[in-house]
Design a protein around this motif. Sequence first.
Motif, PDB file in Angstrom:
ATOM      1  N   ALA A  67      34.194  23.259  92.172  1.00 48.34           N
ATOM      2  CA  ALA A  67      33.570  24.390  92.862  1.00 48.34           C
ATOM      3  C   ALA A  67      33.842  25.698  92.132  1.00 48.34           C
ATOM      4  O   ALA A  67      32.951  26.535  91.976  1.00 48.34           O
ATOM      5  CB  ALA A  67      34.081  24.466  94.303  1.00 48.34           C
ATOM      6  N   ALA A  90      30.013  34.701 101.222  1.00 47.89           N
ATOM      7  CA  ALA A  90      29.022  33.826 101.851  1.00 47.89           C
ATOM      8  C   ALA A  90      27.799  33.647 100.955  1.00 47.89           C
ATOM      9  O   ALA A  90      27.263  32.542 100.825  1.00 47.89           O
ATOM     10  CB  ALA A  90      28.610  34.395 103.207  1.00 47.89           C
ATOM     11  N   ALA A  93      28.798  31.464  97.911  1.00 44.98           N
ATOM     12  CA  ALA A  93      28.918  30.054  98.283  1.00 44.98           C
ATOM     13  C   ALA A  93      27.544  29.411  98.427  1.00 44.98           C
ATOM     14  O   ALA A  93      27.311  28.292  97.960  1.00 44.98           O
ATOM     15  CB  ALA A  93      29.707  29.926  99.585  1.00 44.98           C
ATOM     16  N   ALA A  98      28.588  25.612  97.444  1.00 47.19           N
ATOM     17  CA  ALA A  98      29.992  25.374  97.780  1.00 47.19           C
ATOM     18  C   ALA A  98      30.289  25.911  99.175  1.00 47.19           C
ATOM     19  O   ALA A  98      29.490  26.646  99.757  1.00 47.19           O
ATOM     20  CB  ALA A  98      30.905  26.046  96.758  1.00 47.19           C
ATOM     21  N   SER A  99      31.451  25.561  99.710  1.00 50.44           N
ATOM     22  CA  SER A  99      31.860  26.111 101.000  1.00 50.44           C
ATOM     23  C   SER A  99      32.399  27.525 100.788  1.00 50.44           C
ATOM     24  O   SER A  99      32.883  27.858  99.692  1.00 50.44           O
ATOM     25  CB  SER A  99      32.952  25.244 101.626  1.00 50.44           C
ATOM     26  N   PRO A 100      32.334  28.392 101.819  1.00 52.09           N
ATOM     27  CA  PRO A 100      32.909  29.731 101.674  1.00 52.09           C
ATOM     28  C   PRO A 100      34.390  29.700 101.308  1.00 52.09           C
ATOM     29  O   PRO A 100      34.854  30.528 100.525  1.00 52.09           O
ATOM     30  CB  PRO A 100      32.681  30.357 103.057  1.00 52.09           C
ATOM     31  N   GLY A 101      35.135  28.730 101.847  1.00 54.50           N
ATOM     32  CA  GLY A 101      36.554  28.621 101.510  1.00 54.50           C
ATOM     33  C   GLY A 101      36.765  28.325 100.038  1.00 54.50           C
ATOM     34  O   GLY A 101      37.637  28.913  99.391  1.00 54.50           O
ATOM     35  N   ALA A 102      35.953  27.402  99.489  1.00 51.80           N
ATOM     36  CA  ALA A 102      36.070  27.067  98.065  1.00 51.80           C
ATOM     37  C   ALA A 102      35.699  28.259  97.195  1.00 51.80           C
ATOM     38  O   ALA A 102      36.333  28.523  96.175  1.00 51.80           O
ATOM     39  CB  ALA A 102      35.189  25.874  97.737  1.00 51.80           C
ATOM     40  N   TYR A 239      26.683  20.710  92.374  1.00 53.62           N
ATOM     41  CA  TYR A 239      26.697  22.112  91.980  1.00 53.62           C
ATOM     42  C   TYR A 239      25.660  22.383  90.894  1.00 53.62           C
ATOM     43  O   TYR A 239      25.022  23.432  90.888  1.00 53.62           O
ATOM     44  CB  TYR A 239      28.089  22.508  91.490  1.00 53.62           C
TER      45      TYR A 239
END
Length: 296
Positions: A67, A90, A93, A98-102, A239
Motif C-alpha cells: 500500500a 481519504a 486512499a 488502499a484503506s485510509p489507515g494504510a 493497487y
Amino acid sequence: MDDTPAGATPVIVARRLSPGSRALLAERGISWADEAGGLDLSAGPILIRIPTPPAPPEAAPARFTAAAGAVAEHLLQRAATGETLVPPVADLAAAVGASPGAASRALTYFDSQGWTAPTGPRRGPTSRRDVVERGAMLDGWATWYASGQDDGIAAHALIRDPDTWLADVLAPAWPRGVWAVTGLVALERRAPFTTATNPVDLYLDGTAFDHDLHDLLAAADLTPTDAGVRVRVLRADRYTVALLSADRPRAARPDAAPDDDVPLVSDVRLYGDLLRRGGVRADEYAMHLREQRIGF
C-alpha cells in the motif's frame, strides 16, 4: 481480606487495570499497582500516586508495504507533473485503492524518511503536507519496487511492428480498462531511445488474469511459450489497476496511436518497470526516461 494482618495495606497488583477498575478501587480505599508502572498506594498518612504511562504512539512502518508503494507511486507521478501537495488522506486512499489507515501509515513512513513534511499549520483549513524530497523518494521507491517478483506468463505471437499489433490486434481483442503497456514499447512511445522493443510487456487486471487468461490469449493469437518470447503478460495487483486509471499520461510521439486505444502505464511505473525487467541496459533506459519525462 478478613485474613489481612492489622496495620497491613492491601494492594491489588495486575498487568493492566482499566480506568473503571482503578476508580472502583479508589472508592473502596484499596491501593493498586500495574505492570506498566502505575501506582496508587495509601498507607496511613502516606499517599503515593504514580499515573500509568500512556501507551507509546504507533510506530511508523520501517519499510515499504504494498500500500505504501502505491501511495508513493501516486505522489511521485503527481510530482512529475509539478504537483507536490499531498491530497487529504481519504482522497489519497481512494485514488490508489488502499484503506485510509494504510494511506496514513504510509505518510507517517514518508515523513520519517524526510520525503514528505507538513509545510503549514498541522490542523485547520490551511494545514498541508508536501513532497519535499522528490528525487530521494523516487530513489527509495524504485529500489524497493525493482526488487519485487513478477507473476506472469510468457507468450509467442507474430509481431512485425509492436505499435501496429497493439492497435490492430490486441486493442480490439481485449476489453478496455483491464490492461496497459509497459516496458520497452512504452519507453519508445514516451521517450524514444532504442530500437529494441522485444518483448512487449503488458499488465492484465488480476481478476481477468485469474479467470479469463486462456480466452484472452486465444483472442489475441498469443501462445504460451518458454522460448521465442514476444509478449509478457504480467498480473496486475489491486493497487496497479487503480494507479493505471488514475495516473496515466498520454504518449509523447505524435505518430503513436492514442493512449485511449493503447493504454500506457504512468512514467513513474514505467521507470520502475525498466529497472525491474529492462535487461542489461535497464539503468540506461530508466535514466533516459527519468531525465526526459520525470525531471527529478
